[in-house]
Write an enzyme that holds these catalytic residues in place. Sequence first.
Site, PDB file in Angstrom:
ATOM      1  CD  GLU A  30      -6.349 -12.249  17.442  1.00  0.00           C
ATOM      2  OE1 GLU A  30      -7.317 -12.763  16.859  1.00  0.00           O
ATOM      3  OE2 GLU A  30      -5.230 -12.098  16.942  1.00  0.00           O
ATOM      4  NE  ARG A 255     -18.334 -14.679  13.649  1.00  0.00           N
ATOM      5  CZ  ARG A 255     -17.395 -13.840  14.073  1.00  0.00           C
ATOM      6  NH1 ARG A 255     -17.498 -12.551  13.922  1.00  0.00           N
ATOM      7  NH2 ARG A 255     -16.307 -14.288  14.637  1.00  0.00           N
ATOM      8  CE  LYS A 265     -11.656  -8.525  17.153  1.00  0.00           C
ATOM      9  NZ  LYS A 265     -10.930  -9.206  18.217  1.00  0.00           N
TER      10      LYS A 265
HETATM   11  P1  ATP Z   1     -13.713 -10.158  14.452  1.00  0.00           P
HETATM   12  O1  ATP Z   1     -13.932 -10.993  13.238  1.00  0.00           O
HETATM   13  O2  ATP Z   1     -14.611  -8.994  14.565  1.00  0.00           O
HETATM   14  O3  ATP Z   1     -12.281  -9.822  14.675  1.00  0.00           O
HETATM   15  P2  ATP Z   1     -13.385 -12.296  16.260  1.00  0.00           P
HETATM   16  O4  ATP Z   1     -14.301 -13.453  16.350  1.00  0.00           O
HETATM   17  O5  ATP Z   1     -12.081 -12.506  15.602  1.00  0.00           O
HETATM   18  O6  ATP Z   1     -14.174 -11.090  15.654  1.00  0.00           O
HETATM   19  P3  ATP Z   1     -12.493 -12.335  18.946  1.00  0.00           P
HETATM   20  O7  ATP Z   1     -11.762 -11.281  19.666  1.00  0.00           O
HETATM   21  O8  ATP Z   1     -11.746 -13.564  18.588  1.00  0.00           O
HETATM   22  O9  ATP Z   1     -13.127 -11.674  17.670  1.00  0.00           O
HETATM   23  O10 ATP Z   1     -13.850 -12.720  19.682  1.00  0.00           O
HETATM   24  C1  ATP Z   1     -14.016 -12.893  21.058  1.00  0.00           C
HETATM   25  C2  ATP Z   1     -15.316 -13.628  21.255  1.00  0.00           C
HETATM   26  O11 ATP Z   1     -16.402 -12.877  20.733  1.00  0.00           O
HETATM   27  C3  ATP Z   1     -15.321 -14.976  20.548  1.00  0.00           C
HETATM   28  O12 ATP Z   1     -15.869 -15.936  21.407  1.00  0.00           O
HETATM   29  C4  ATP Z   1     -16.182 -14.721  19.349  1.00  0.00           C
HETATM   30  O13 ATP Z   1     -16.781 -15.916  18.965  1.00  0.00           O
HETATM   31  C5  ATP Z   1     -17.162 -13.666  19.848  1.00  0.00           C
HETATM   32  N1  ATP Z   1     -17.681 -12.848  18.749  1.00  0.00           N
HETATM   33  C6  ATP Z   1     -16.968 -12.138  17.852  1.00  0.00           C
HETATM   34  N2  ATP Z   1     -17.778 -11.541  16.939  1.00  0.00           N
HETATM   35  C7  ATP Z   1     -19.042 -11.896  17.279  1.00  0.00           C
HETATM   36  C8  ATP Z   1     -20.342 -11.607  16.723  1.00  0.00           C
HETATM   37  N3  ATP Z   1     -20.484 -10.853  15.637  1.00  0.00           N
HETATM   38  N4  ATP Z   1     -21.417 -12.143  17.345  1.00  0.00           N
HETATM   39  C9  ATP Z   1     -21.288 -12.905  18.431  1.00  0.00           C
HETATM   40  N5  ATP Z   1     -20.106 -13.203  19.005  1.00  0.00           N
HETATM   41  C10 ATP Z   1     -18.995 -12.714  18.435  1.00  0.00           C
HETATM   42 MG    MG Z   2     -10.304 -13.102  15.585  1.00  0.00          MG
END
Ligand code: ATP
Ligand code: MG
Length: 541
Positions: A30, A255, A265
């Site tokens: 995102e 994760r 983020k």
């Molecule tokens: P954040 O909570 O940091 O905003 P998010 O999951 O909302 O992370 P996205 O941009 O939606 O971030 O994530 C893109 C991809 O990266 C998704 O497939 C998510 O599952 C993966 N991802 C995000 N954070 C992690 C992590 N800490 N370890 C492994 N994969 C991750």
């Molecule tokens: Mg997200």
Amino acid sequence: MPENFIHAFIEEDIAKGRFGRDIRTRFPPEPNGYLHIGHAKAICIDFGAAQKYGGKCNLRFDDTNPVKEDTEYVDSIKEDVRWLGFEWDGLYFASDYFGKMYECAEQLIEKGFAYVDDQSAEEISRTRGTLTQPGTPSPYRGRDAEENLLLFREMRDGKYADGEKVLRAKIDMASPNINLRDPVIYRIAHAEHHNTGDAWCVYPMYDFAHPIEDAIEDVTHSLCTLEFEDHRPLYDWVLEALDWPRPPRQIEFARLGLTHTLMSKRYLKKLVDEGAVDGWDDPRMPTIAGIRRRGYTPEAVRAFCEEIGVAKANSTVDIAMLEHFVREDLKARCDSRNVVFDPVKVVITNYPEGESELAAMENNRERPERGERSVPFSRELWIDGEDFMEDPPKKYFRLYVGNEVRFKGAYFLTATGFEKGADGRVSVVYCTYDPQTRSGSGFEGRKVKGTIHWVDAATAVPVTVREYGYLMDENEDGTQSLNEASVAEKACYAEPSLAEARPGDRFQFFRHGYYICDTKAPPEGPRVFNQIVGLKSSWKV
Ligand code: ATP
Ligand code: MG
């Protein structure tokens, strides 16, 4: 041999001909912030699986939420994926599919699988029930397809305010999985979208949008993190309700969490907005932009991701393990330079005034093929403050009055006296040198226990060195708090060649650690070096 359970599932699907098409994965960030090391793990898994099975991997911006997203983030994400060493096959924006998603929503309505609900968000969440109690059906659940279609089109046409109505999937208010209790799939948001502008005022919810995005792109394996495990039945429901042929398969992995840092983020954005750090690429940040500026290499990050592998249970990895991979990678690629911290002057009283000579220094002890360089040596030198002691404890083998040590690449020197400055600190150490001990001369007359490094005072260049602590402190109760003192700037002296260091150049500072010439420092003034990682590992292999 499959390396992990994801690969095992993929191989099983290939063997069964489940999809009848090549393997296709996607990385779907995102664009609401910069990528972090957790995303690096996901990137390695998504692109890695496609590479291994001769398939393709798309980069898809999951930009279905109009308010939090920004093109700055889109650009940084592309840069970061490429920096890690991956190239996407297709580049897509989920918002390009808004038209198709809207059509899908109408299809669900026509099939009796979705209805418009006039309840407020608060009422909907209150009537969802609990883990032990079923939800209460909405009074609007019985609306017929015709009425629902009319209302949904009115929603799309801007007739209602934000929150006045939503579209819900009609599944099962008594499902043990709360995600299936008629989840909201479309909401009204009169907001400008970074890609589609004001074309839409209804936006799909993640759980509805994501399976459709995957299916449109012919994704076979939709790899995501564990928190989506409970959403998988909804993912499958959406595509089944739409009669999608050979729908993609969602597989979840753990994760990545790291000690002494934080990977959300939202939290990282808060640090940036509040000025607690110097932007998203502050070298203390766990963002890809931050570790790049810090001097980590993509090779080291990939090797780390490979080592942690794919697990089905969330866990926190010791940050020292990541540093271990960085150090191992830098060992081979960096040359050594002499830089003196907390400088103290050495005067060699028996060295002729006005003379100087060149001392040979190996560039990389483990790689003799990287050759040698010459550094000037003369009567006045700088040494590290901690390499001289007035009252040395036992087993201190560096300089103190009466002790002889090797000045690396030069001579044996014996301290004969010292002076203190107005601040009470030792400012000058007086020494004598023994000309017959010159390095390389084959002198074997006696041995000394200590070797220290030095910089010639007449030709030294001042540099600024930034040393880092961790971004977050780990508290005893298991919580974390921001480390308020995570950076220290030091004025140091370096051997002359560092005056030519270019931004991005990495070195080992002899006896200190690995450092990178900062890419953001102003071109004038002393060169600025960021500490990448120390020399010693606290991580047990
Ligand atoms: P954040 O909570 O940091 O905003 P998010 O999951 O909302 O992370 P996205 O941009 O939606 O971030 O994530 C893109 C991809 O990266 C998704 O497939 C998510 O599952 C993966 N991802 C995000 N954070 C992690 C992590 N800490 N370890 C492994 N994969 C991750
Ligand atoms: Mg997200």
